[in-house]
Design a protein around this motif. Sequence first.
Motif, PDB file in Angstrom:
ATOM      1  N   VAL A  76     -13.371 -30.189 -31.920  1.00 46.20           N
ATOM      2  CA  VAL A  76     -12.515 -29.178 -32.538  1.00 46.20           C
ATOM      3  C   VAL A  76     -11.415 -28.783 -31.552  1.00 46.20           C
ATOM      4  CG1 VAL A  76     -12.403 -26.881 -33.585  1.00 46.20           C
ATOM      5  CG2 VAL A  76     -14.445 -28.289 -33.899  1.00 46.20           C
ATOM      6  N   THR A  77     -10.159 -28.851 -32.003  1.00 42.94           N
ATOM      7  CA  THR A  77      -9.027 -28.303 -31.255  1.00 42.94           C
ATOM      8  C   THR A  77      -8.433 -27.156 -32.058  1.00 42.94           C
ATOM      9  OG1 THR A  77      -7.389 -29.736 -32.281  1.00 42.94           O
ATOM     10  CG2 THR A  77      -8.520 -30.605 -30.333  1.00 42.94           C
ATOM     11  N   ALA A  78      -7.334 -26.598 -31.584  1.00 45.20           N
ATOM     12  CA  ALA A  78      -6.670 -25.526 -32.328  1.00 45.20           C
ATOM     13  C   ALA A  78      -6.174 -26.011 -33.686  1.00 45.20           C
ATOM     14  CB  ALA A  78      -5.507 -24.972 -31.510  1.00 45.20           C
ATOM     15  N   ALA A  79      -6.007 -27.331 -33.839  1.00 41.40           N
ATOM     16  CA  ALA A  79      -5.559 -27.894 -35.115  1.00 41.40           C
ATOM     17  C   ALA A  79      -6.705 -28.114 -36.088  1.00 41.40           C
ATOM     18  CB  ALA A  79      -4.824 -29.217 -34.880  1.00 41.40           C
ATOM     19  N   GLY A  80      -7.943 -27.980 -35.648  1.00 45.53           N
ATOM     20  CA  GLY A  80      -9.089 -28.148 -36.540  1.00 45.53           C
ATOM     21  C   GLY A  80     -10.059 -29.202 -36.031  1.00 45.53           C
ATOM     22  N   ALA A  81     -11.014 -29.554 -36.892  1.00 48.02           N
ATOM     23  CA  ALA A  81     -12.051 -30.528 -36.544  1.00 48.02           C
ATOM     24  C   ALA A  81     -11.561 -31.940 -36.809  1.00 48.02           C
ATOM     25  CB  ALA A  81     -13.322 -30.249 -37.340  1.00 48.02           C
ATOM     26  N   GLY A  82     -11.924 -32.855 -35.926  1.00 45.39           N
ATOM     27  CA  GLY A  82     -11.510 -34.249 -36.060  1.00 45.39           C
ATOM     28  C   GLY A  82     -12.524 -35.081 -36.813  1.00 45.39           C
ATOM     29  N   ASP A  83     -12.372 -36.400 -36.728  1.00 47.39           N
ATOM     30  CA  ASP A  83     -13.301 -37.314 -37.385  1.00 47.39           C
ATOM     31  C   ASP A  83     -14.700 -37.139 -36.812  1.00 47.39           C
ATOM     32  OD1 ASP A  83     -11.276 -38.327 -38.930  1.00 47.39           O
ATOM     33  OD2 ASP A  83     -10.890 -40.046 -37.610  1.00 47.39           O
ATOM     34  N   ALA A  84     -15.690 -37.338 -37.680  1.00 40.72           N
ATOM     35  CA  ALA A  84     -17.077 -37.134 -37.279  1.00 40.72           C
ATOM     36  C   ALA A  84     -17.698 -38.437 -36.794  1.00 40.72           C
ATOM     37  CB  ALA A  84     -17.882 -36.571 -38.437  1.00 40.72           C
ATOM     38  N   SER A  85     -18.484 -38.324 -35.752  1.00 36.50           N
ATOM     39  CA  SER A  85     -19.312 -39.429 -35.292  1.00 36.50           C
ATOM     40  C   SER A  85     -20.675 -39.292 -35.972  1.00 36.50           C
ATOM     41  CB  SER A  85     -19.455 -39.374 -33.771  1.00 36.50           C
ATOM     42  OG  SER A  85     -20.260 -40.425 -33.307  1.00 36.50           O
ATOM     43  N   HIS A  86     -21.149 -40.373 -36.603  1.00 37.87           N
ATOM     44  CA  HIS A  86     -22.392 -40.322 -37.376  1.00 37.87           C
ATOM     45  C   HIS A  86     -23.489 -41.085 -36.639  1.00 37.87           C
ATOM     46  CE1 HIS A  86     -20.548 -38.732 -41.125  1.00 37.87           C
ATOM     47  NE2 HIS A  86     -19.477 -39.363 -40.667  1.00 37.87           N
ATOM     48  N   GLY A  87     -24.697 -40.574 -36.754  1.00 42.07           N
ATOM     49  CA  GLY A  87     -25.859 -41.265 -36.208  1.00 42.07           C
ATOM     50  C   GLY A  87     -27.076 -40.990 -37.059  1.00 42.07           C
ATOM     51  N   GLU A  88     -27.864 -42.040 -37.329  1.00 41.71           N
ATOM     52  CA  GLU A  88     -29.126 -41.875 -38.051  1.00 41.71           C
ATOM     53  C   GLU A  88     -30.249 -42.347 -37.152  1.00 41.71           C
ATOM     54  OE1 GLU A  88     -31.278 -43.022 -42.309  1.00 41.71           O
ATOM     55  OE2 GLU A  88     -29.138 -43.383 -42.006  1.00 41.71           O
ATOM     56  N   PHE A  89     -31.230 -41.473 -36.940  1.00 36.98           N
ATOM     57  CA  PHE A  89     -32.288 -41.743 -35.967  1.00 36.98           C
ATOM     58  C   PHE A  89     -33.629 -41.651 -36.686  1.00 36.98           C
ATOM     59  CE2 PHE A  89     -28.682 -39.624 -33.938  1.00 36.98           C
ATOM     60  CZ  PHE A  89     -28.313 -40.596 -33.031  1.00 36.98           C
ATOM     61  N   PRO A  90     -34.238 -42.796 -37.006  1.00 33.29           N
ATOM     62  CA  PRO A  90     -35.520 -42.781 -37.715  1.00 33.29           C
ATOM     63  C   PRO A  90     -36.626 -42.238 -36.821  1.00 33.29           C
ATOM     64  CG  PRO A  90     -34.937 -45.016 -37.071  1.00 33.29           C
ATOM     65  CD  PRO A  90     -33.757 -44.160 -36.739  1.00 33.29           C
ATOM     66  N   GLY A  91     -37.598 -41.575 -37.467  1.00 33.91           N
ATOM     67  CA  GLY A  91     -38.711 -41.014 -36.713  1.00 33.91           C
ATOM     68  C   GLY A  91     -39.622 -42.101 -36.183  1.00 33.91           C
ATOM     69  N   SER A  92     -40.307 -41.806 -35.098  1.00 32.35           N
ATOM     70  CA  SER A  92     -41.257 -42.742 -34.504  1.00 32.35           C
ATOM     71  C   SER A  92     -42.625 -42.072 -34.475  1.00 32.35           C
ATOM     72  CB  SER A  92     -40.826 -43.122 -33.082  1.00 32.35           C
ATOM     73  OG  SER A  92     -40.705 -41.972 -32.274  1.00 32.35           O
ATOM     74  N   GLY A  93     -43.598 -42.713 -35.091  1.00 36.20           N
ATOM     75  CA  GLY A  93     -44.934 -42.139 -35.117  1.00 36.20           C
ATOM     76  C   GLY A  93     -45.049 -41.072 -36.193  1.00 36.20           C
ATOM     77  N   LEU A  94     -46.137 -40.299 -36.137  1.00 36.16           N
ATOM     78  CA  LEU A  94     -46.407 -39.252 -37.109  1.00 36.16           C
ATOM     79  C   LEU A  94     -46.032 -37.894 -36.534  1.00 36.16           C
ATOM     80  CD1 LEU A  94     -49.901 -40.417 -38.431  1.00 36.16           C
ATOM     81  CD2 LEU A  94     -47.668 -40.759 -39.495  1.00 36.16           C
ATOM     82  N   GLU A  95     -45.748 -36.967 -37.449  1.00 36.59           N
ATOM     83  CA  GLU A  95     -45.475 -35.609 -36.995  1.00 36.59           C
ATOM     84  C   GLU A  95     -46.740 -35.010 -36.411  1.00 36.59           C
ATOM     85  OE1 GLU A  95     -42.950 -32.996 -39.382  1.00 36.59           O
ATOM     86  OE2 GLU A  95     -42.894 -34.584 -40.871  1.00 36.59           O
ATOM     87  N   THR A  96     -46.545 -34.255 -35.333  1.00 35.77           N
ATOM     88  CA  THR A  96     -47.706 -33.641 -34.677  1.00 35.77           C
ATOM     89  C   THR A  96     -48.254 -32.467 -35.468  1.00 35.77           C
ATOM     90  OG1 THR A  96     -46.181 -32.286 -33.382  1.00 35.77           O
ATOM     91  CG2 THR A  96     -46.930 -34.354 -32.395  1.00 35.77           C
ATOM     92  N   SER A  97     -47.439 -31.900 -36.346  1.00 39.07           N
ATOM     93  CA  SER A  97     -47.906 -30.825 -37.222  1.00 39.07           C
ATOM     94  C   SER A  97     -47.190 -30.952 -38.547  1.00 39.07           C
ATOM     95  CB  SER A  97     -47.641 -29.452 -36.597  1.00 39.07           C
ATOM     96  OG  SER A  97     -46.247 -29.274 -36.405  1.00 39.07           O
ATOM     97  N   ALA A  98     -47.817 -30.432 -39.573  1.00 33.25           N
ATOM     98  CA  ALA A  98     -47.220 -30.545 -40.904  1.00 33.25           C
ATOM     99  C   ALA A  98     -45.987 -29.668 -40.993  1.00 33.25           C
ATOM    100  CB  ALA A  98     -48.240 -30.113 -41.955  1.00 33.25           C
ATOM    101  N   PRO A  99     -44.981 -30.133 -41.700  1.00 36.03           N
ATOM    102  CA  PRO A  99     -43.795 -29.304 -41.859  1.00 36.03           C
ATOM    103  C   PRO A  99     -44.093 -28.079 -42.710  1.00 36.03           C
ATOM    104  CG  PRO A  99     -43.665 -31.206 -43.303  1.00 36.03           C
ATOM    105  CD  PRO A  99     -44.869 -31.408 -42.423  1.00 36.03           C
ATOM    106  N   LEU A 100     -43.324 -27.023 -42.415  1.00 31.63           N
ATOM    107  CA  LEU A 100     -43.440 -25.820 -43.226  1.00 31.63           C
ATOM    108  C   LEU A 100     -42.735 -26.092 -44.544  1.00 31.63           C
ATOM    109  CD1 LEU A 100     -44.268 -22.820 -43.338  1.00 31.63           C
ATOM    110  CD2 LEU A 100     -41.982 -22.271 -42.522  1.00 31.63           C
ATOM    111  N   ASP A 101     -43.508 -26.268 -45.611  1.00 29.46           N
ATOM    112  CA  ASP A 101     -42.889 -26.650 -46.870  1.00 29.46           C
ATOM    113  C   ASP A 101     -43.490 -25.855 -48.013  1.00 29.46           C
ATOM    114  OD1 ASP A 101     -45.119 -28.002 -48.182  1.00 29.46           O
ATOM    115  OD2 ASP A 101     -44.908 -29.517 -46.605  1.00 29.46           O
ATOM    116  N   GLY A 102     -42.966 -26.101 -49.185  1.00 27.87           N
ATOM    117  CA  GLY A 102     -43.442 -25.377 -50.366  1.00 27.87           C
ATOM    118  C   GLY A 102     -44.011 -26.306 -51.411  1.00 27.87           C
TER     119      GLY A 102
END
Length: 407
Positions: free
Chosen positions: A256-282
């Motif tokens: 971000v500069t005074a002119a605004g936000a620039g192009d976005a850098s994207h990354g996708e990072f798959p999980g490795s292994g199992l979650e150590t605890s269950a997610p807080l969900d509904g």
Amino acid sequence: TCQRPQWDPWLQLTPNQRNYRQNDEVMLSCPQGLHPSVTEVKCASEIKSITHGKPVYGEVWMRRNGTAGWIRIRSDVECTELLQVVAGTLEVSATSIKLNWTCRFPDACQHTRATCRLAWPSSPPCEAEEVTGEEMLQGQKGTFACPLLQPFTVYTVTISLPPSTVLYTRLVKTRETVPDKPQNLSLDASTGLLRWSALPSCKGEILAYQLSITARSARDSSFLEIERLQVNGSVTEYALPEHRPGRTYVVTVQGVTAAGAGDASHGEFPGSGLETSAPLDGSSGGTPDISPSQGTAVLALRPLAPPHAAQREHQLVVAASWDAAALAAVCSAELPPFNGSRQHRAYVAAVLNLTAPAHFVLGDGTLRHGYYNAPLPPHGNYTVLLRLVRRGQQAEKFTCVCYSVST
């Protein structure tokens, strides 16, 4: 005779004398960058009065009037700017500089030229190319423009007469523009530390980095969590506060500069292994109870915040059955209440003060707190999101659990 005229002290007379004889012609000039309002004068006399029937003569100065001869000078002769940049007309963008100019003495401006040059040599990583063009100024007025410039770079704008008379010069810095996208985005799978390379200040001072982090649970596909935040421009890493190795993360980072936000850098990072605890969900553990004839569905809801949390206000959002990316956008969007003319848009059906597991009838047609729990049209497929929004000064977090409903 004529005495040396008491005009502008900057005037230079040739020949330079204290007194001049009648009909002596004198050339006038000025210091560099200035021009006399009259360039050639002559000592002369005219009748001032009549005494005892005889004319009394006095000295006057005459100026040449083209081919019409000489006429009397009735005001002071001054050294004035040959060329003026019109006040308030300097326009500066990220890639150009433009100004309007006027020449008071067009004949003297015939060989005037204007240039833009780098004020000083550029250096890595912000290397700017030198501007090679120049423009000859013609006529009494016009516009000079320097296009194809580098953003956030200092240039010298010069208007001059050959060989070396500078009429105008100014240092001008082009405006900032949005930055390039950050490079080398990475996530340490074991520690949850997100890193990227610092952006150089080539297009503007880097004020901040905007981050958007979408987390999905490997154990529960209905769980979705989105965090949007801004960190200082000197920061190039961020520790995910609730990182779990089993989650998949989709991350975008923008400078971000005074002119605004620039192009976005994207990354996708798959999980490795199992979650150590269950997610807080509904998750309800079963399918919703649907009543197609009444356009309702009974949802088993559980709060998305722990019992001690301050945020208890949950939103129930109805959307069409979209793909994962579209649902992530809905989860983090500002959504309106139901609007009958925009039935296919996602909307907030209800706001709940959810502190314990509860059943909720979706589509019962009630109006609560300005939100209409509209009946669900038949033969439709919907995704219903239970959403918790948490906002701070520099960050906002959206936690959603998705339910599939078909009528």
